[in-house]
Design a protein around this motif. Structure first.
Motif, PDB file in Angstrom:
ATOM      1  N   GLN A  94       0.626  -1.276   0.052  1.00 35.11           N
ATOM      2  CA  GLN A  94      -0.016  -0.188  -0.082  1.00 35.11           C
ATOM      3  C   GLN A  94       0.843   1.228  -0.113  1.00 35.11           C
ATOM      4  OE1 GLN A  94      -3.215   0.218   2.515  1.00 35.11           O
ATOM      5  NE2 GLN A  94      -2.943   2.377   3.163  1.00 35.11           N
ATOM      6  N   HIS A  95       0.715   2.117  -0.968  1.00 37.89           N
ATOM      7  CA  HIS A  95       1.475   3.460  -1.093  1.00 37.89           C
ATOM      8  C   HIS A  95       1.026   4.132   0.312  1.00 37.89           C
ATOM      9  CE1 HIS A  95       1.910   7.589  -2.645  1.00 37.89           C
ATOM     10  NE2 HIS A  95       3.382   6.943  -2.634  1.00 37.89           N
ATOM     11  N   GLU A  96       2.167   4.865   0.908  1.00 37.07           N
ATOM     12  CA  GLU A  96       1.728   5.708   2.368  1.00 37.07           C
ATOM     13  C   GLU A  96       2.158   7.043   2.134  1.00 37.07           C
ATOM     14  OE1 GLU A  96       2.249   2.431   5.571  1.00 37.07           O
ATOM     15  OE2 GLU A  96       4.122   3.293   5.058  1.00 37.07           O
ATOM     16  N   GLY A  97       2.700   7.346   1.042  1.00 32.28           N
ATOM     17  CA  GLY A  97       3.190   8.609   0.786  1.00 32.28           C
ATOM     18  C   GLY A  97       4.470   8.867   0.206  1.00 32.28           C
ATOM     19  N   VAL A  98       4.876  10.152   0.279  1.00 34.44           N
ATOM     20  CA  VAL A  98       6.484  10.813  -0.374  1.00 34.44           C
ATOM     21  C   VAL A  98       7.006  11.440   0.640  1.00 34.44           C
ATOM     22  CG1 VAL A  98       7.455  11.595  -2.253  1.00 34.44           C
ATOM     23  CG2 VAL A  98       5.500  10.447  -2.850  1.00 34.44           C
ATOM     24  N   PHE A  99       8.276  10.913   1.050  1.00 33.82           N
ATOM     25  CA  PHE A  99       9.119  11.839   1.771  1.00 33.82           C
ATOM     26  C   PHE A  99      10.115  12.783   0.842  1.00 33.82           C
ATOM     27  CE2 PHE A  99       9.557   9.574   6.309  1.00 33.82           C
ATOM     28  CZ  PHE A  99       8.236   9.323   6.339  1.00 33.82           C
ATOM     29  N   ARG A 100       9.992  14.026   0.966  1.00 33.84           N
ATOM     30  CA  ARG A 100      10.463  14.789   0.023  1.00 33.84           C
ATOM     31  C   ARG A 100      11.862  15.167   0.451  1.00 33.84           C
ATOM     32  NH1 ARG A 100       6.815  19.961  -0.120  1.00 33.84           N
ATOM     33  NH2 ARG A 100       6.971  19.459   1.961  1.00 33.84           N
ATOM     34  N   LYS A 101      12.793  15.121  -0.463  1.00 35.35           N
ATOM     35  CA  LYS A 101      14.384  15.328  -0.364  1.00 35.35           C
ATOM     36  C   LYS A 101      14.683  14.393   0.861  1.00 35.35           C
ATOM     37  CE  LYS A 101      15.046  19.674  -2.208  1.00 35.35           C
ATOM     38  NZ  LYS A 101      15.562  21.206  -2.183  1.00 35.35           N
ATOM     39  N   HIS A 102      14.150  13.119   0.790  1.00 33.20           N
ATOM     40  CA  HIS A 102      14.618  12.335   1.893  1.00 33.20           C
ATOM     41  C   HIS A 102      16.160  11.649   1.858  1.00 33.20           C
ATOM     42  CE1 HIS A 102      14.155   7.731   3.443  1.00 33.20           C
ATOM     43  NE2 HIS A 102      13.922   8.560   4.250  1.00 33.20           N
ATOM     44  N   MET A 103      16.859  11.735   0.746  1.00 39.27           N
ATOM     45  CA  MET A 103      18.143  11.301   0.598  1.00 39.27           C
ATOM     46  C   MET A 103      18.859  11.983  -0.375  1.00 39.27           C
ATOM     47  SD  MET A 103      17.591   7.050   0.697  1.00 39.27           S
ATOM     48  CE  MET A 103      16.794   6.309   2.186  1.00 39.27           C
ATOM     49  N   VAL A 104      20.190  12.028  -0.409  1.00 36.09           N
ATOM     50  CA  VAL A 104      21.031  12.276  -1.497  1.00 36.09           C
ATOM     51  C   VAL A 104      21.626  10.833  -2.143  1.00 36.09           C
ATOM     52  CG1 VAL A 104      23.065  13.618  -2.343  1.00 36.09           C
ATOM     53  CG2 VAL A 104      21.451  14.605  -0.611  1.00 36.09           C
ATOM     54  N   VAL A 105      21.372  10.755  -3.343  1.00 35.77           N
ATOM     55  CA  VAL A 105      21.688   9.431  -3.842  1.00 35.77           C
ATOM     56  C   VAL A 105      22.582   9.730  -5.324  1.00 35.77           C
ATOM     57  CG1 VAL A 105      21.214   7.120  -4.828  1.00 35.77           C
ATOM     58  CG2 VAL A 105      19.875   8.198  -2.922  1.00 35.77           C
ATOM     59  N   LYS A 106      23.539   9.512  -5.349  1.00 30.24           N
ATOM     60  CA  LYS A 106      24.631   9.639  -6.389  1.00 30.24           C
ATOM     61  C   LYS A 106      24.580  11.107  -6.799  1.00 30.24           C
ATOM     62  CE  LYS A 106      24.124   5.248  -8.430  1.00 30.24           C
ATOM     63  NZ  LYS A 106      23.539   4.277  -9.608  1.00 30.24           N
ATOM     64  N   GLY A 107      24.744  12.091  -5.701  1.00 30.14           N
ATOM     65  CA  GLY A 107      24.746  13.338  -5.927  1.00 30.14           C
ATOM     66  C   GLY A 107      23.507  14.211  -6.532  1.00 30.14           C
ATOM     67  N   GLN A 108      22.393  13.472  -6.199  1.00 27.08           N
ATOM     68  CA  GLN A 108      21.129  13.969  -6.512  1.00 27.08           C
ATOM     69  C   GLN A 108      20.103  13.848  -5.388  1.00 27.08           C
ATOM     70  OE1 GLN A 108      19.819  12.272 -10.000  1.00 27.08           O
ATOM     71  NE2 GLN A 108      20.985  13.616 -11.292  1.00 27.08           N
ATOM     72  N   ASN A 109      19.205  14.985  -5.140  1.00 27.22           N
ATOM     73  CA  ASN A 109      17.981  14.829  -4.332  1.00 27.22           C
ATOM     74  C   ASN A 109      17.313  13.652  -4.624  1.00 27.22           C
ATOM     75  OD1 ASN A 109      18.485  17.018  -2.365  1.00 27.22           O
ATOM     76  ND2 ASN A 109      18.010  18.284  -4.188  1.00 27.22           N
ATOM     77  N   ARG A 110      16.818  12.856  -3.631  1.00 24.74           N
ATOM     78  CA  ARG A 110      15.961  11.770  -3.883  1.00 24.74           C
ATOM     79  C   ARG A 110      14.653  11.965  -2.930  1.00 24.74           C
ATOM     80  NH1 ARG A 110      16.296   5.126  -2.864  1.00 24.74           N
ATOM     81  NH2 ARG A 110      14.754   5.321  -1.207  1.00 24.74           N
ATOM     82  N   ASP A 111      13.323  11.991  -3.702  1.00 18.95           N
ATOM     83  CA  ASP A 111      12.057  11.919  -2.937  1.00 18.95           C
ATOM     84  C   ASP A 111      11.911  10.398  -2.806  1.00 18.95           C
ATOM     85  OD1 ASP A 111      12.010  14.938  -3.034  1.00 18.95           O
ATOM     86  OD2 ASP A 111      10.792  14.720  -4.718  1.00 18.95           O
ATOM     87  N   THR A 112      11.386  10.150  -1.686  1.00 22.77           N
ATOM     88  CA  THR A 112      11.108   8.589  -1.554  1.00 22.77           C
ATOM     89  C   THR A 112       9.695   8.345  -1.430  1.00 22.77           C
ATOM     90  OG1 THR A 112      13.608   8.440  -0.456  1.00 22.77           O
ATOM     91  CG2 THR A 112      11.826   6.502  -0.220  1.00 22.77           C
TER      92      THR A 112
END
Length: 217
Positions: free
Chosen positions: A165-183
């Motif tokens: 079940q989709h629960e939502g999106v954590f914005r700017k959750h991580m930096v992966v390979k030098g890029q912001n990642r929304d998870t």
């Protein structure tokens, strides 16, 4: 009053091997797994693209991939596994258990990749089923999580197809390979497992059955 069913401590996963109809899954071994894993993930640009949203890879050489595999093979969080396809008689991908919290009875599935050689087969589904069954039936965990880069549409569709079940999106959750990642976050909880389990087993035992329709019907 506290729920007596929630008292205590859940065991950590210690599984070394899982067997299914389509796959065998074992703890990763850099020396034994390197040749197959490098070939099935670096053969062409299409194959290398599977690493796009992952923390590592693609690798510039087989030696570089070996160093990474050797560094992660004995970890206890993440716990890395190598997936063997019975049909192809070779290793075709990887899977891990991570963010394991025994005090809360939860863990995450992640660092998952499969070669294009087994896309649109039952390999990924059966591996996920085997680990869900272990988490809920053997360990009695309360919650299993699936997270991915919010841009990774195939991973999000796969999670939902398999009943997460989709629960939502954590914005700017991580930096992966030098890029912001929304998870994007997904989960299955223990209350849902028996219905999901029946759907997995129907799908894996049958041809022409849609797991998406089973989970949304």
């Amino acid at each position: 009053m506290p729920d007596k069913n929630l008292a205590g401590h859940w065991a950590r996963p210690t599984i070394a091997e899982l067997e299914g109809r389509y796959v065998r899954v074992v703890r990763t071994n850099a020396d034994a797994d390197l040749d197959d894993l490098y070939d099935v993930s670096h053969r062409t640009d299409e194959f290398k693209s599977l690493w796009r949203y992952l923390w590592n890879g693609p690798f510039t050489s087989k030696d570089e991939m070996h160093r990474w595999l050797a560094a992660v093979q004995d970890g206890d969080d993440p716990m890395f596994y190598t997936v063997f396809s019975r049909e192809l008689e070779r290793k075709v991908g990887m899977f891990s258990l991570l963010n394991i919290v025994p005090d809360m009875g939860r863990l995450e599935f992640g660092h998952i990749w499969y070669s294009p050689l087994v896309h649109h087969t039952k390999v990924n589904t059966e591996v996920t089923y085997l680990f869900l069954r272990h988490a809920f039936d053997d360990l009695r965990y309360r919650r299993v999580e699936w997270k991915c880069d919010n841009r990774n549409e195939p991973s999000k569709r796969t999670a939902q197809r398999m009943g997460f079940q989709h629960e939502g999106v954590f914005r700017k959750h991580m930096v992966v390979k030098g890029q912001n990642r929304d998870t994007a976050w997904f989960s299955i909880i223990d209350d849902e497992w028996q219905a999901r389990k029946a759907n997995f087993e129907t799908y894996l035992a049958s041809e022409g059955v849609s797991l998406t329709q089973l989970n949304t019907g």
